[in-house]
Write an enzyme that holds these catalytic residues in place. Structure first.
Site, mmCIF file in Angstrom:
data_model
loop_
_atom_site.group_PDB
_atom_site.id
_atom_site.type_symbol
_atom_site.label_atom_id
_atom_site.label_comp_id
_atom_site.label_asym_id
_atom_site.label_seq_id
_atom_site.Cartn_x
_atom_site.Cartn_y
_atom_site.Cartn_z
ATOM 1 C CB CYS A 57 0.926 -65.346 65.195
ATOM 2 S SG CYS A 57 2.262 -64.338 64.528
ATOM 3 C CG ASN A 102 1.419 -60.303 62.509
ATOM 4 O OD1 ASN A 102 1.235 -60.511 63.703
ATOM 5 N ND2 ASN A 102 1.613 -61.268 61.632
ATOM 6 C CG HIS A 154 -2.687 -63.747 63.825
ATOM 7 N ND1 HIS A 154 -2.211 -62.744 64.638
ATOM 8 C CD2 HIS A 154 -1.691 -64.048 62.977
ATOM 9 C CE1 HIS A 154 -0.970 -62.471 64.276
ATOM 10 N NE2 HIS A 154 -0.628 -63.244 63.274
HETATM 11 N N1 COA Z 1 7.974 -53.712 49.497
HETATM 12 C C1 COA Z 1 8.062 -53.886 48.166
HETATM 13 N N2 COA Z 1 8.225 -55.099 47.618
HETATM 14 C C2 COA Z 1 8.303 -56.156 48.442
HETATM 15 C C3 COA Z 1 8.220 -56.031 49.831
HETATM 16 C C4 COA Z 1 8.058 -54.741 50.366
HETATM 17 N N3 COA Z 1 7.954 -54.497 51.674
HETATM 18 N N4 COA Z 1 8.318 -57.241 50.385
HETATM 19 C C5 COA Z 1 8.454 -58.109 49.381
HETATM 20 N N5 COA Z 1 8.457 -57.460 48.190
HETATM 21 C C6 COA Z 1 8.573 -57.996 46.852
HETATM 22 C C7 COA Z 1 9.212 -59.347 46.850
HETATM 23 O O1 COA Z 1 10.623 -59.237 46.866
HETATM 24 C C8 COA Z 1 8.706 -59.909 45.538
HETATM 25 O O2 COA Z 1 9.484 -59.395 44.483
HETATM 26 P P1 COA Z 1 9.869 -60.342 43.241
HETATM 27 O O3 COA Z 1 8.554 -60.731 42.647
HETATM 28 O O4 COA Z 1 10.694 -59.439 42.428
HETATM 29 O O5 COA Z 1 10.598 -61.487 43.868
HETATM 30 C C9 COA Z 1 7.321 -59.311 45.412
HETATM 31 O O6 COA Z 1 7.294 -58.188 46.308
HETATM 32 C C10 COA Z 1 6.233 -60.284 45.816
HETATM 33 O O7 COA Z 1 6.641 -60.876 47.039
HETATM 34 P P2 COA Z 1 5.805 -62.032 47.706
HETATM 35 O O8 COA Z 1 6.499 -62.492 48.938
HETATM 36 O O9 COA Z 1 5.437 -63.017 46.667
HETATM 37 O O10 COA Z 1 4.532 -61.155 48.091
HETATM 38 P P3 COA Z 1 3.208 -61.615 48.754
HETATM 39 O O11 COA Z 1 2.080 -61.116 47.969
HETATM 40 O O12 COA Z 1 3.235 -63.048 49.159
HETATM 41 O O13 COA Z 1 3.225 -60.744 50.082
HETATM 42 C C11 COA Z 1 3.656 -60.979 52.399
HETATM 43 C C12 COA Z 1 4.255 -60.892 51.012
HETATM 44 C C13 COA Z 1 4.780 -61.200 53.413
HETATM 45 C C14 COA Z 1 2.944 -59.672 52.703
HETATM 46 C C15 COA Z 1 2.662 -62.131 52.422
HETATM 47 O O14 COA Z 1 3.250 -63.286 51.909
HETATM 48 C C16 COA Z 1 2.134 -62.410 53.778
HETATM 49 O O15 COA Z 1 1.429 -61.612 54.355
HETATM 50 N N6 COA Z 1 2.409 -63.593 54.348
HETATM 51 C C17 COA Z 1 1.955 -63.956 55.654
HETATM 52 C C18 COA Z 1 2.761 -63.259 56.618
HETATM 53 C C19 COA Z 1 2.247 -63.336 58.026
HETATM 54 O O16 COA Z 1 1.249 -62.812 58.337
HETATM 55 N N7 COA Z 1 2.983 -63.975 58.884
HETATM 56 C C20 COA Z 1 2.763 -63.901 60.276
HETATM 57 C C21 COA Z 1 2.630 -65.202 60.901
HETATM 58 S S1 COA Z 1 0.991 -65.716 60.840
#
Ligand code: COA
Length: 343
Positions: free
Chosen positions: A120, A293, A263
């Site tokens: 990214c 993204n 980003h």
């Molecule tokens: N739909 C519904 N539930 C989902 C889900 C989806 N698409 N994806 C994950 N969940 C669930 C998880 O399983 C978790 O359930 P649990 O609490 O029962 O274990 C819950 O939602 C919370 O998951 P978590 O990973 O803690 O959520 P989060 O608030 O951290 O959001 C991301 C997840 C991936 C959106 C977030 O971490 C993120 O944006 N990270 C950065 C990603 C990124 O941009 N990467 C690119 C490189 S820079």
């Protein structure tokens, strides 16, 4: 011996391209355990574009590259640029690089062509190497492209990655200039990496560590994996530090930043970053709601979107910052050019 002053580098062209197929949250919810409400509130994403099967990263890169050349007033012909630099995580093939074929399809003769694998952060790494080549006198003009087809590496059964990533391409033309004060000039670059955390974002198989083996295809291994929570925290911290150290170096205060183009990883990351940098949220450019993204294509797509909507005005101060797998990160500061029509 006469002292030759090094040239400055300016953005002189900008183009973008999205594949036509638009995927809504509801479409993903139809086949994954997720829903529009979760995706919208946790990521800010409403739709993303996915290339149709058979469309490659190089195909998208050619379209964006063509538009950027046109925006710069250049024809796709030999000599138009001295190099093509393509940032991508999803090359057309593991070997060779995708940039040479993109350059050939753009009729750019025998211009140098190479890929940058910065995930990214790839586009900012590409801008950094291209501008360094120009400053060193090795090139006058370079086409810098960020292009991705993440739809080809997403695990269709993984709801944590499938809802986030989109396909697309964006490109800029960087040109040597003797006028270091003109709008469009790059004013500074900051890059960094922390490979001790390489496991947070990766495709396990397909490289020399774990070859793709047709007799024993590991189920998840060919797919993109991400530890979302840890990535979230690292993204905010690294972009904040990179942006701050660049601003300090070039002597801009945060309230002099007119546009923060981060980003487009997650709208919550962008808002947290703006808050921590003490840049008003409304100065953060956001197009993730419509494109998701798009990794290496993210920054040029956001620039193209903000230019097309008239938001980026000539001379305004723009801070680009990105974070991605590697881990890698980077920031670039520039003023926005005059008369730039986005292709
Ligand atoms: N739909 C519904 N539930 C989902 C889900 C989806 N698409 N994806 C994950 N969940 C669930 C998880 O399983 C978790 O359930 P649990 O609490 O029962 O274990 C819950 O939602 C919370 O998951 P978590 O990973 O803690 O959520 P989060 O608030 O951290 O959001 C991301 C997840 C991936 C959106 C977030 O971490 C993120 O944006 N990270 C950065 C990603 C990124 O941009 N990467 C690119 C490189 S820079």
């Amino acid at each position: 011996m006469a002292h030759h002053q090094r040239p400055a580098v300016a953005v002189t062209g900008l183009g973008s391209h999205l594949p036509p197929r638009r995927i809504t949250n509801d479409e993903l919810a139809a086949r994954l355990d997720t829903d529009d409400e979760w995706i919208t509130t946790r990521t800010g994403i409403r739709t993303r574009h996915w290339a149709s099967p058979g469309t490659s990263t190089g195909d998208l890169a050619v379209e964006a590259g063509l538009r950027a050349l046109k925006s710069a007033g250049l024809r796709p012909e030999p000599g138009a640029v001295d190099a093509v630099v393509l940032a991508t995580t999803t090359p057309d093939h593991p070997c060779p690089a995708t940039a040479p074929s993109v350059a050939a399809r753009l009729q750019l003769g025998t211009a140098a062509a190479y890929d940058i694998a910065g995930v990214c952060s790839g586009f900012l790494y590409a801008m950094a190497t291209a501008s360094a080549q120009i400053i060193a006198g090795q090139a006058e003009r370079i086409l810098v492209i960020g292009a991705e087809t993440y739809s080809t590496i997403l695990n269709p059964a993984d709801r944590t990655t499938s809802v986030i990533f989109g396909d697309g391409a964006g490109a800029v033309v960087l040109s040597a200039t003797r006028d270091a004060d003109r709008p469009g000039v790059l004013l500074g670059v900051d890059l960094g990496a922390d490979g001790s955390r390489a496991d947070l974002i990766r495709i396990p198989a397909g490289g020399s560590r774990q070859r793709a083996n047709p007799d024993d295809p590991g189920l998840e291994d060919p797919y993109f994996t991400m530890q979302g929570k840890q990535v979230f925290t690292a993204a905010v911290t690294r972009m904040q530090h990179s942006a701050t150290s660049l601003l300090d170096r070039i002597g801009w205060s945060t309230d002099q930043v007119d546009h923060l183009v981060g980003h487009q990883a997650n709208v919550r990351i962008l808002k947290t970053l703006a808050r921590q940098l003490e840049i008003p949220e409304e100065r953060a450019v956001i197009n993730i709601d419509r494109v998701g993204n798009t990794s290496a294509a993210s920054i040029p797509l956001a620039l193209a979107d903000a230019t097309a909507s008239g938001r980026l005005t000539p001379g305004s101060r723009v801070l680009l910052t990105a974070f991605g797998g590697g881990l890698t990160w980077g920031s670039v500061a520039l003023t926005w050019p005059d008369n730039l029509s986005v292709g």
